[in-house]
Design a protein around this motif. Structure first.
Motif, PDB file in Angstrom:
ATOM      1  N   VAL A   1      58.435  67.310   4.181  1.00 10.67           N
ATOM      2  CA  VAL A   1      58.574  66.082   4.974  1.00 10.67           C
ATOM      3  C   VAL A   1      57.406  65.153   4.673  1.00 10.67           C
ATOM      4  O   VAL A   1      57.575  63.947   4.522  1.00 10.67           O
ATOM      5  CB  VAL A   1      58.650  66.399   6.482  1.00 10.67           C
TER       6      VAL A   1
ATOM      7  N   TRP B 226      65.455  58.397   1.790  1.00 10.99           N
ATOM      8  CA  TRP B 226      65.352  59.155   3.028  1.00 10.99           C
ATOM      9  C   TRP B 226      65.606  60.647   2.852  1.00 10.99           C
ATOM     10  O   TRP B 226      65.095  61.462   3.587  1.00 10.99           O
ATOM     11  CB  TRP B 226      66.340  58.598   4.050  1.00 10.99           C
TER      12      TRP B 226
ATOM     13  N   PHE C 286      59.685  60.143  11.375  1.00  9.17           N
ATOM     14  CA  PHE C 286      60.110  59.639  10.072  1.00  9.17           C
ATOM     15  C   PHE C 286      61.531  59.089  10.135  1.00  9.17           C
ATOM     16  O   PHE C 286      61.828  58.005   9.622  1.00  9.17           O
ATOM     17  CB  PHE C 286      60.030  60.742   9.014  1.00  9.17           C
ATOM     18  N   ILE C 287      62.437  59.858  10.786  1.00  5.13           N
ATOM     19  CA  ILE C 287      63.841  59.442  10.877  1.00  5.13           C
ATOM     20  C   ILE C 287      63.947  58.085  11.566  1.00  5.13           C
ATOM     21  O   ILE C 287      64.669  57.186  11.119  1.00  5.13           O
ATOM     22  CB  ILE C 287      64.659  60.499  11.651  1.00  5.13           C
TER      23      ILE C 287
ATOM     24  N   GLY D  37      57.413  71.643   6.197  1.00  3.87           N
ATOM     25  CA  GLY D  37      56.507  70.629   6.743  1.00  3.87           C
ATOM     26  C   GLY D  37      55.916  69.759   5.647  1.00  3.87           C
ATOM     27  O   GLY D  37      55.884  68.534   5.750  1.00  3.87           O
TER      28      GLY D  37
ATOM     29  N   GLY E 201      63.419  68.450   7.492  1.00  2.00           N
ATOM     30  CA  GLY E 201      63.287  68.360   8.944  1.00  2.00           C
ATOM     31  C   GLY E 201      64.527  68.865   9.646  1.00  2.00           C
ATOM     32  O   GLY E 201      64.446  69.559  10.663  1.00  2.00           O
ATOM     33  N   LEU E 202      65.683  68.545   9.069  1.00  2.00           N
ATOM     34  CA  LEU E 202      66.945  69.022   9.624  1.00  2.00           C
ATOM     35  C   LEU E 202      66.984  70.553   9.587  1.00  2.00           C
ATOM     36  O   LEU E 202      67.478  71.204  10.514  1.00  2.00           O
ATOM     37  CB  LEU E 202      68.103  68.446   8.803  1.00  2.00           C
TER      38      LEU E 202
ATOM     39  N   ALA F 155      62.702  63.520   2.876  1.00  2.00           N
ATOM     40  CA  ALA F 155      62.095  64.017   4.107  1.00  2.00           C
ATOM     41  C   ALA F 155      63.124  64.445   5.139  1.00  2.00           C
ATOM     42  O   ALA F 155      62.845  65.297   5.980  1.00  2.00           O
ATOM     43  CB  ALA F 155      61.181  62.944   4.709  1.00  2.00           C
ATOM     44  N   ALA F 156      64.324  63.872   5.080  1.00  2.00           N
ATOM     45  CA  ALA F 156      65.289  64.119   6.156  1.00  2.00           C
ATOM     46  C   ALA F 156      65.784  65.560   6.171  1.00  2.00           C
ATOM     47  O   ALA F 156      65.848  66.181   7.225  1.00  2.00           O
ATOM     48  CB  ALA F 156      66.468  63.157   6.037  1.00  2.00           C
TER      49      ALA F 156
ATOM     50  N   LEU G 119      58.586  57.517   1.660  1.00  2.00           N
ATOM     51  CA  LEU G 119      59.794  57.099   0.952  1.00  2.00           C
ATOM     52  C   LEU G 119      60.913  56.783   1.933  1.00  2.00           C
ATOM     53  O   LEU G 119      61.857  57.533   2.101  1.00  2.00           O
ATOM     54  CB  LEU G 119      60.257  58.210  -0.002  1.00  2.00           C
ATOM     55  N   VAL G 120      60.785  55.628   2.595  1.00  2.00           N
ATOM     56  CA  VAL G 120      61.775  55.260   3.591  1.00  2.00           C
ATOM     57  C   VAL G 120      63.124  54.971   2.936  1.00  2.00           C
ATOM     58  O   VAL G 120      64.173  55.288   3.473  1.00  2.00           O
ATOM     59  CB  VAL G 120      61.264  54.052   4.398  1.00  2.00           C
ATOM     60  N   GLU G 121      63.093  54.420   1.723  1.00  2.00           N
ATOM     61  CA  GLU G 121      64.340  54.137   1.012  1.00  2.00           C
ATOM     62  C   GLU G 121      65.008  55.433   0.550  1.00  2.00           C
ATOM     63  O   GLU G 121      66.218  55.572   0.595  1.00  2.00           O
ATOM     64  CB  GLU G 121      64.072  53.255  -0.224  1.00  2.00           C
TER      65      GLU G 121
ATOM     66  N   PHE H  72      52.460  69.621   7.439  1.00  2.00           N
ATOM     67  CA  PHE H  72      52.730  68.188   7.326  1.00  2.00           C
ATOM     68  C   PHE H  72      51.419  67.419   7.278  1.00  2.00           C
ATOM     69  O   PHE H  72      51.269  66.469   6.521  1.00  2.00           O
ATOM     70  CB  PHE H  72      53.565  67.730   8.520  1.00  2.00           C
TER      71      PHE H  72
ATOM     72  N   GLY I 248      57.763  63.213   1.555  1.00  2.00           N
ATOM     73  CA  GLY I 248      58.762  62.160   1.592  1.00  2.00           C
ATOM     74  C   GLY I 248      58.509  61.098   2.632  1.00  2.00           C
ATOM     75  O   GLY I 248      59.310  60.178   2.780  1.00  2.00           O
ATOM     76  N   ARG I 249      57.379  61.208   3.349  1.00  2.00           N
ATOM     77  CA  ARG I 249      57.263  60.343   4.521  1.00  2.00           C
ATOM     78  C   ARG I 249      57.043  58.867   4.182  1.00  2.00           C
ATOM     79  O   ARG I 249      57.354  57.997   4.975  1.00  2.00           O
ATOM     80  CB  ARG I 249      56.169  60.832   5.458  1.00  2.00           C
TER      81      ARG I 249
ATOM     82  N   TRP J  69      59.027  64.801  12.015  1.00  2.00           N
ATOM     83  CA  TRP J  69      60.280  64.500  11.341  1.00  2.00           C
ATOM     84  C   TRP J  69      61.054  63.425  12.103  1.00  2.00           C
ATOM     85  O   TRP J  69      61.577  62.480  11.520  1.00  2.00           O
ATOM     86  CB  TRP J  69      61.114  65.773  11.226  1.00  2.00           C
TER      87      TRP J  69
ATOM     88  N   ILE K 272      64.382  72.547   9.786  1.00  2.00           N
ATOM     89  CA  ILE K 272      63.540  73.026  10.883  1.00  2.00           C
ATOM     90  C   ILE K 272      64.321  72.957  12.189  1.00  2.00           C
ATOM     91  O   ILE K 272      64.357  73.913  12.965  1.00  2.00           O
ATOM     92  CB  ILE K 272      62.256  72.182  11.007  1.00  2.00           C
TER      93      ILE K 272
END
Lengths: 294, 274
Positions: free
Chosen positions: A249, A259, B89-90, A246, A266-267, A262-263, A255-257, A233, A252-253, B86, A269
């Motif tokens: 994520v 989501w 970020f969430i 990593g 992480g899920l 990156a989401a 890119l909040v719109e 990451f 995509g970090r 992560w 992991i």
């Protein structure tokens, strides 16, 4: 009942047990089995990724960049229009294998050094144990970060950096376990019979002391996966086009719109690490009935 | 090689950690500048973890196998198992991007001026300056990163408190206290808890040390100008004087906190002193 009982032994788990026994089985092995199932499922999809996926992890489709999850791309696409599900499953290969490699190599190396320290005593023990103290007085992530940065980006370099910080906890645990075993009579018997110290350590002491080490290894694979993903990451682990959780994520970090970019990695992991934690806890309870009652 | 080591040691006793290659400033000045931000973040995060984690662990142990026990175990497992970067970020995506109830990354609003420096802790400095709007701003910026930072520690504390409480509840002095006719909560708070807290303090202290030094991920995601981000930028730029300075500070922090933990044993457990 008779029909199910006639099934082969493989289906034994599905034979209806009396409700109380089934509940006890679930309480005792439920979480551990769930953990093992999660891990096995991930290993399976990682191996079969090329067979079950219609895309390749590095196929760029600029017209389809940042698509939200839809029928053609279940988990959406990333900033270059690559299919996120594909990258996720290929990424499982890197994340799982690096986690295993770091922990297994670290454990073997650490156990041997710790065993030697406990068995040899004297100056050798001092040397090995002070070396573990030296490594342990730094927070692992910072030391690994510094070493990985000095070695340069790359999967192998990052694994090496992690190994440097990984072996000491196994050395410590192994030393204390071997010290306990050493005082047992079977070691004396083996010495009297004339076995060499190396043989006594490897064939007699370590097999007897291996239980807690197995627990630590299982619980630790999750840690290693998180740490490797963390270093990736930060831009140190894998070299960019390689799919890895990593670094996905990280991509995509901003890119909040969008989501989903990156989401989901992480899920992934989170589920793998939970799986190893369930399994590790289960093995610990199984080896240590005293802890089970708690 | 040896000579350089002695040059480094000589500088060290004079309080000189060398010049950072990246910022061209003395490393010590850099660390002084970034440390308060981390101290503030780690302390608030640790406080959150303490306030939630220890009561949750106690209740989970007392009401064992109830829904709250299962909830506590779930919270602690997920807390320990989620990758920090992560989770960060969430939180940002959900509360800043999605719901827009939380401010974005950083310590203050981008257009706000930092308060006059007294301690470097924005919460303290803004309160001292009487600037309550800035205080609220600083607090709002603290919430998300400290929640993220608290998550893993929370899991650890809940788990340890629960296990340690259960262990100490089986001791003879607890049966004795019950036999004396003390109320259940007096038994729990007066007899079980003090004995159960010792391993929690050990782990808590180490966890705090980890928060102070291990905020690398959280600070990077939240653009928090603290030691964690400084560590990362220095490592990425191969700024060795800075990396050496940080590792030294980190090792010293660990030592001091370990010493404090040992001293606290003596305060908590008269048997240790003898």
């Amino acid at each position: 009942m008779t029909a199910t009982a006639a099934r082969p032994a493989l289906a034994a788990a599905s034979v209806p047990l009396p409700a109380s026994r089934r509940r006890r089985w679930l309480r005792r092995y439920g979480l551990a089995s769930l953990g093992a199932a999660i891990i096995l499922a991930w290993i399976l999809v990682a191996l079969l990724a090329p067979l079950i996926l219609p895309y390749l992890p590095d196929t760029v489709e600029v017209t389809k960049r940042l698509q939200p999850p839809e029928a053609a791309h279940w988990l959406g696409t990333d900033a270059l229009g690559r299919d996120d599900l594909t990258r996720l499953l290929y990424g499982a290969r890197i994340s799982l294998s690096t986690g295993f490699i770091v922990v297994v190599v670290g454990a073997v190396f650490g156990t041997l050094l710790g065993g030697i320290a406990a068995y040899a005593r004297g100056a050798v023990e001092e040397l090995i144990m002070r070396a573990t103290d030296l490594v342990l007085c730094f927070p692992p992530i910072i030391l690994a970060l510094a070493i990985a940065a000095a070695l340069g980006i790359g999967t192998t370099n990052t694994i090496i950096a992690m190994l440097v910080v990984w072996w000491p906890k196994f050395a410590r645990l192994a030393r204390s376990l071997v010290l306990v075993q050493r005082s047992h009579e079977y070691v004396e018997a083996a010495t009297v019979v004339g076995l060499t110290p190396a043989r006594i350590l490897l064939r007699h002491i370590i097999p007897n002391a291996i239980g807690p080490l197995v627990v630590l290894v299982t619980l630790d694979v999750g840690n290693a996966i998180i740490t490797f993903a963390g270093l990736s990451f930060l831009g140190l682990g894998v070299v960019p086009p390689t799919p890895e959780w990593g670094s996905m994520v990280a991509e995509g970090r901003e890119l909040v719109e969008q989501w989903w970019v990156a989401a989901f990695p992480g899920l992934a992991i989170l589920t793998v690490v939970l799986g190893f934690n369930f399994l590790g806890d289960g093995i610990r309870d199984w080896l240590d009935p005293k802890a089970r009652r708690r | 090689m040896w000579e350089r080591y002695f040059v480094f040691l000589k500088g060290l006793v004079h309080g000189d950690l060398g010049i950072s290659i990246a910022s061209q400033r003395p490393v010590l000045d850099d660390i002084e500048q970034f440390a308060p931000a981390t101290l503030e973040l780690a302390s608030v995060g640790f406080l959150l973890a303490l306030v939630v984690g220890i009561p949750l662990g106690i209740i989970a142990a007392v009401r064992r196998d109830s829904w709250i026990d299962h909830l506590a175990r779930l919270v602690s497992l997920v807390g320990v198992s989620s990758p920090t970067f992560w989770l960060a970020f969430i939180m940002l995506a959900l509360f800043y991007g999605g719901l827009q109830v939380a401010p974005g990354p950083g310590r203050l609003d981008p257009i706000a001026f930092p308060p006059p420096t007294v301690t470097g802790l924005y919460l303290v400095d803004t309160a001292l300056a009487g600037d309550w709007a800035a205080f609220r701003d600083a607090l709002a910026h603290l919430i998300l990163p400290s929640l993220v930072l608290a998550a893993a520690t929370l899991g650890l504390l809940t788990r340890t408190t629960r296990a340690s409480m259960l262990e100490s509840m089986q001791q003879d002095y607890v049966r004795m206290a019950r036999a004396k006719g003390l109320s259940e909560w007096r038994v729990i708070l007066g007899h079980v808890l003090p004995n159960a807290l010792i391993p929690v303090v050990t782990l808590g202290g180490l966890a705090y040390a980890n928060l102070l030094t291990g905020a690398v991920m959280t600070e990077t995601v939240f653009s928090w100008p603290g030691l964690g981000r400084y560590t990362f930028t220095s490592a990425a730029a191969l700024d060795f004087p800075a990396i050496m300075g940080i590792t030294l500070i980190v090792a010293v922090t660990y030592l001091v906190i370990n010493l404090l933990i040992d001293i606290s044993y003596a305060l908590m457990d008269p048997r240790v002193v003898r």
